[in-house]
Design a protein around this motif. Structure first.
Motif, PDB file in Angstrom:
ATOM      1  N   GLY A 239       0.697  -1.143  -0.020  1.00  0.00           N
ATOM      2  CA  GLY A 239      -0.061  -0.077   0.005  1.00  0.00           C
ATOM      3  C   GLY A 239       0.669   1.261  -0.087  1.00  0.00           C
ATOM      4  N   PRO A 240       0.308   2.320   0.118  1.00  0.00           N
ATOM      5  CA  PRO A 240       0.753   3.864   0.227  1.00  0.00           C
ATOM      6  C   PRO A 240       1.850   4.091   1.062  1.00  0.00           C
ATOM      7  CG  PRO A 240      -1.746   3.820   0.244  1.00  0.00           C
ATOM      8  CD  PRO A 240      -1.394   2.497   0.324  1.00  0.00           C
ATOM      9  N   GLY A 241       2.601   4.926   0.691  1.00  0.00           N
ATOM     10  CA  GLY A 241       3.781   5.227   1.701  1.00  0.00           C
ATOM     11  C   GLY A 241       4.964   4.235   1.665  1.00  0.00           C
TER      12      GLY A 241
ATOM     13  N   ASN B 155       6.211   7.586  -4.257  1.00  0.00           N
ATOM     14  CA  ASN B 155       5.016   6.733  -4.436  1.00  0.00           C
ATOM     15  C   ASN B 155       3.927   7.318  -5.078  1.00  0.00           C
ATOM     16  OD1 ASN B 155       3.319   4.606  -4.314  1.00  0.00           O
ATOM     17  ND2 ASN B 155       4.005   3.811  -2.438  1.00  0.00           N
TER      18      ASN B 155
ATOM     19  N   ALA C 254       1.159   5.982  -5.360  1.00  0.00           N
ATOM     20  CA  ALA C 254      -0.383   5.476  -4.914  1.00  0.00           C
ATOM     21  C   ALA C 254      -0.809   6.444  -3.756  1.00  0.00           C
ATOM     22  CB  ALA C 254      -0.218   4.237  -4.467  1.00  0.00           C
ATOM     23  N   ASP C 255      -0.053   7.126  -3.155  1.00  0.00           N
ATOM     24  CA  ASP C 255      -0.671   8.146  -2.023  1.00  0.00           C
ATOM     25  C   ASP C 255       0.214   9.578  -2.271  1.00  0.00           C
ATOM     26  OD1 ASP C 255       2.096   7.613  -1.182  1.00  0.00           O
ATOM     27  OD2 ASP C 255       1.247   7.200   0.835  1.00  0.00           O
ATOM     28  N   ASN C 256       0.872   9.727  -3.529  1.00  0.00           N
ATOM     29  CA  ASN C 256       1.291  11.113  -3.663  1.00  0.00           C
ATOM     30  C   ASN C 256       2.459  11.504  -2.466  1.00  0.00           C
ATOM     31  OD1 ASN C 256       1.957  13.260  -5.328  1.00  0.00           O
ATOM     32  ND2 ASN C 256       0.396  14.481  -4.484  1.00  0.00           N
ATOM     33  N   SER C 257       3.349  10.371  -2.317  1.00  0.00           N
ATOM     34  CA  SER C 257       3.977  10.806  -0.822  1.00  0.00           C
ATOM     35  C   SER C 257       5.627  10.687  -1.377  1.00  0.00           C
ATOM     36  CB  SER C 257       3.927   9.660   0.006  1.00  0.00           C
ATOM     37  OG  SER C 257       4.384   8.431  -0.200  1.00  0.00           O
TER      38      SER C 257
ATOM     39  N   SER D 262       3.124  14.627  -0.016  1.00  0.00           N
ATOM     40  CA  SER D 262       3.486  14.828   1.220  1.00  0.00           C
ATOM     41  C   SER D 262       4.938  14.569   1.235  1.00  0.00           C
ATOM     42  CB  SER D 262       2.723  13.832   2.354  1.00  0.00           C
ATOM     43  OG  SER D 262       2.768  12.454   1.843  1.00  0.00           O
TER      44      SER D 262
END
Length: 339
Positions: free
Chosen positions: A52-54, A106, A108-111, A236
């Protein structure tokens, strides 16, 4: 199950000895390239879903890359500029290294994680807490070349074509019974000596347990703009510091991830194929042991947990000590008991 990466019929090349092929890889002039790398692992582990994200290279998310097939775009220009784009089904993860600046991203969560500082240019291995999940064939080839001992049998296999380039085949067969590795095949570019593919077989198995190969490759310098990264709007961003004294590295055949003593208290017992790497108590962060994937892939053993695969075993004790190697689990347990 992994499939062979060798394409087409055997090609005819001038004969080379095993030592000549090793010398070609050691002295390859390639310092810039771009291409697609495909990694396939059939190590006998259960399927590990994308976490997943991050996620960034290192820590528990790297377990995902021990199963299945993963594809990455690789760009290298000199010893301190590299970009690796890991292509997920619905997202993309990027590692961008440009001198003193390192970015993980990433989609997936724009991090994004920004690693900066240090007194020397960074490399992917120096900027991450663990090896890049999808390495290059050069990285893996260098790892196995450092494992060669007097009892390693080296032979030259049939030549072939990899990513449209003719390649010699160097086959390594470890001596002795204290390693899980049956054989390693390295396909070496006939013109430059650049490793193009690595295939590893485990003892007792017919199919390769691990393959890593270029599926396309250009030896021209990539566009310089690929190494300039700006996070997308709204991303982020987490800031981290680069280690103070990184070690310079070759971009085409970088240092072995497991052979590079990046941890101040890391110790190695044994040599070559039977070497065991050990980390002291407290080396495993709680973020890893608390991750659900940890419980999914680690089996309980006396005094801790173990990750067992057909090629590599890892023993994590309850006090946080870690022992790893291409050896049977009982060898890791004996090494732990001796400390």
């Amino acid at each position: 199950m992994t499939a062979s990466v060798r394409a087409g019929a055997t090609v005819s090349l001038p004969p080379k000895t095993p030592d000549e092929l090793v010398s070609m890889m050691t002295h390859t002039p390639v310092r810039a390239l771009s291409g697609t790398v495909q990694q396939t692992a059939g190590l006998g582990l259960p399927a590990v879903p994308t976490l997943g994200p991050g996620t960034v290279p290192g820590a528990a998310p790297a377990l995902e890359f021990l199963t299945g097939t993963h594809t990455a775009r690789v760009y290298v220009d000199g010893p301190a500029k590299a970009r690796i784009q890991i292509m997920d089904a619905l997202a993309e993860r990027d590692l961008v290294v440009n001198q003193h600046q390192v970015w993980f991203y990433n989609s997936a969560d724009n991090s994004a994680t920004h690693v900066s500082g240090g007194t020397e240019p960074a490399t992917p291995q120096e900027a991450t807490p663990a090896p890049v999940p999808v390495p290059t064939p050069g990285t893996m080839a260098n790892h196995f070349l450092t494992a060669i001992k007097a009892d390693t049998r080296m032979t030259v296999g049939p030549s072939s074509t990899i990513a449209g380039r003719t390649a010699y085949r160097l086959d390594l067969a470890p001596g002795g019974a204290d390693t899980l590795v049956d054989s390693v095949g390295i396909d070496v570019d006939s013109e430059t000596g650049l490793p193009l593919a690595v295939e590893v077989k485990a003892k007792g198995q017919t199919d390769p347990a691990y393959t890593l190969a270029y599926t396309d490759l250009s030896l021209s310098a990539p566009d310089a703009g690929l190494f300039d990264f700006t996070p997308p709007q709204g991303a982020s961003i987490t800031e981290k510091a680069l280690p103070a004294k990184p070690t310079p590295a070759s971009s085409a055949v970088p240092p072995s991830p497991t052979g590079k003593l990046s941890h101040p208290n890391l110790t190695v017992t044994g040599q070559g194929w039977s070497a065991i790497v050990a980390l002291p108590a407290g080396s495993v962060p709680s973020s890893i042991t608390a991750n659900p994937t940890y419980a999914q892939v680690m089996q309980p053993v006396p005094g801790g947990h173990a990750l067992t695969t057909s090629l590599v075993n890892v023993l994590v004790l309850d006090d946080g000590r870690v022992f790893a190697g291409m050896v049977p689990l009982d060898r890791l347990q004996s090494a732990a008991a001796a400390q």
